[in-house]
Design a protein around this motif. Structure first.
Motif: not given
Length: 494
Positions: A42-64
């Motif tokens: 698959r080849r996807i034309d992003l049309g100049g969109r930004i590609v970056a490393p995915g983001l992390w949330d380094e501290h949470l309480h997922f159940t809460q």
């Protein structure tokens, strides 16, 4: 072999168009646009969109965070009377075992809560109202009896006693798998590829089971709390171990909480809180774990290959935790680091300690800090000082204390402002590139060989203002080359 080409992409801080090639879940090439010759599924034309490393949330309480979506919303309340009005409204539609609410912040209330006042409104219905910092709850007599808690005359149950009662509350009505999936997918829609889970539960068992049942939009690093540490050690778990078949869940760090919070006035400080100057026991906050006990826990973790993350909010708590890490000569993470002594900023870098911070807290708590840390706020939530001292920073939300949305943290860190207010201690702003990298595990650009945990952005963060940062449009998110969020219409075929 599976090959995906993200063509005509831009990397952060660059105008050059490139093709990003993903082969079998890894970035295999980044080349000038139009020069890829590989056969792609698959080849996807992003049309100049930004590609970056995915983001992390380094501290949470997922159940809460997941449960918070269905609790009575108390975030806009400004007094005990406001909260009681919300409770009256909630009682009309109450069904279930407990009426629970979340989000009050009593640190600036004109009058304190009372047990009698809550009982008068709620009667026999068990009601538990959780503070916005998760460190205390206002509960009535009926709820206290059900949860085995002992509220004070204000109706408050704080710190360790509340953590125990809070677990019982969750067990009475745990989230469904559908709710977990929805929360994970909502995070992916904001560009999140991974989270660090600090829920006080059996995360080593619970999260692999969830991933196997379809909660698979995120990578999750799971923490272990001290009471579960002996079993984790006996079972041979070490930081970094993969815990599930998909490779999404990994063993994280030992989580130790050594003090309380600012709003609850239990963060351990060198100076007393206003009005508590004569309280020789709790006037300066609460030490939930002594330095000697912390040292024992960290040695146990170190000797069995488990890294450590220590919650420290007050300046005394931070000083003592830094001291213990220094004595042991071991690296680690300090969670929150909200009030830091001037002499301690440099010690983060000197001792290889990561400051895991939640910038949206500075916006939530600026008025509480001005009241209870008066004269000290120049070194409160002092992210600029930490950065200038050379500390490694990691950004998170502490959800549900703040929303699970890294763009909120990035905007707060770089502007120190929200809701049209003037910037609060603007000297503590972070540069945008630092805030972004601190949300992307240290790098602004993907590199060849990386696991393809990527985010595709419709706007360039370097060309928008703080309000636009909070609303940053995310076109797609990929975890290991798999689309977990897709507004490009590409995921099904990629």
């Amino acid at each position: 072999m599976s090959v995906l080409v993200l063509s005509n992409a831009r990397l952060l801080q660059s105008e050059e168009l490139v093709d990003v090639v993903v082969t079998d879940a890894r970035v295999s090439a980044i080349v000038p646009a139009g020069t890829t010759i590989v056969e792609a599924r698959r080849r996807i034309d992003l049309g100049g969109r930004i590609v970056a490393p995915g983001l992390w949330d380094e501290h949470l309480h997922f159940t809460q965070w997941t449960i918070q979506q269905s609790r009575l919303d108390l975030t806009a309340t400004t007094s005990a009377a406001d909260v009681l009005d919300k409770v009256r409204q909630g009682l009309g539609a109450f069904q279930g075992e407990f009426l629970s609410g979340y989000g009050f912040r009593d640190g600036t209330w004109p009058e304190p809560p009372t047990l009698a006042g809550l009982d008068a409104v709620t009667g026999a219905v068990p009601v538990v109202l959780i503070s916005g910092d998760l460190h205390c709850a206002w509960m009535n007599t009926a709820a206290a009896g059900r949860l085995g808690a002992e509220p004070d005359e204000f109706g408050l149950v704080r710190e360790s006693a509340w953590f125990e009662a809070g677990r019982a509350l969750v067990q009475a009505a745990p989230p469904t798998l559908a709710q977990y999936r929805a929360a994970a997918q909502a995070a992916a829609a904001r560009g999140v590829v991974g989270v660090v889970e600090f829920e006080n539960e059996d995360n080593i068992t619970d999260w692999p089971a969830r991933a196997a049942q379809g909660v698979d939009s995120l990578r999750v690093e799971v923490a272990v709390w001290p009471q579960r540490m002996p079993k984790a050690i006996a079972d041979g778990y070490r930081t970094g171990d993969v815990l599930d078949e998909q490779g999404l869940i990994t063993m994280g760090r030992l989580k130790v909480v050594v003090d309380g919070s600012l709003n609850t006035r239990t963060a351990l400080c060198w100076e007393p809180y206003p009005g508590l100057e004569h309280d020789l026991v709790h006037g300066c906050g609460v030490a939930t774990v002594t330095p000697a006990h912390l040292r024992e826990l960290l040695v146990q973790a170190r000797d069995h290959g488990v890294q450590a993350a220590v919650h420290a909010i007050g300046d005394r708590a931070n000083s003592e935790v830094i001291g213990v890490f220094g004595e042991l000569g071991m690296p680690g993470t300090i969670e929150h680091a909200q009030l830091v002594d001037e002499a301690d900023f440099a010690r983060f870098a000197e001792l290889d300690l990561v400051a895991s911070i939640q910038p949206e807290h500075a916006m939530d708590d600026r008025d509480v800090a001005d009241r209870h840390w008066a004269g000290r706020t120049g070194r409160a939530f002092a992210y600029g000082s930490l950065h200038r001292a050379g500390a490694t920073l990691r950004l998170g939300s502490d959800a549900p204390v703040a929303p699970l949305d890294p763009w909120f943290a990035i905007a707060a860190a770089t502007s120190r402002s929200r809701d049209g207010r003037d910037a609060w201690h603007p000297e503590q702003c972070l540069p945008l590139d630092v805030a972004l990298a601190s949300s992307m595990r240290g790098r602004l650009r993907p590199e060849v060989g990386d696991v393809a945990d990527l985010v595709v952005l419709d706007a360039d963060p370097f060309t928008v203002g703080p309000d636009e940062l909070r609303r940053m449009p995310v076109a797609a998110t990929l975890v290991g080359g798999r689309f977990t969020h897709d507004r490009l219409g590409a995921g099904a075929d990629a």
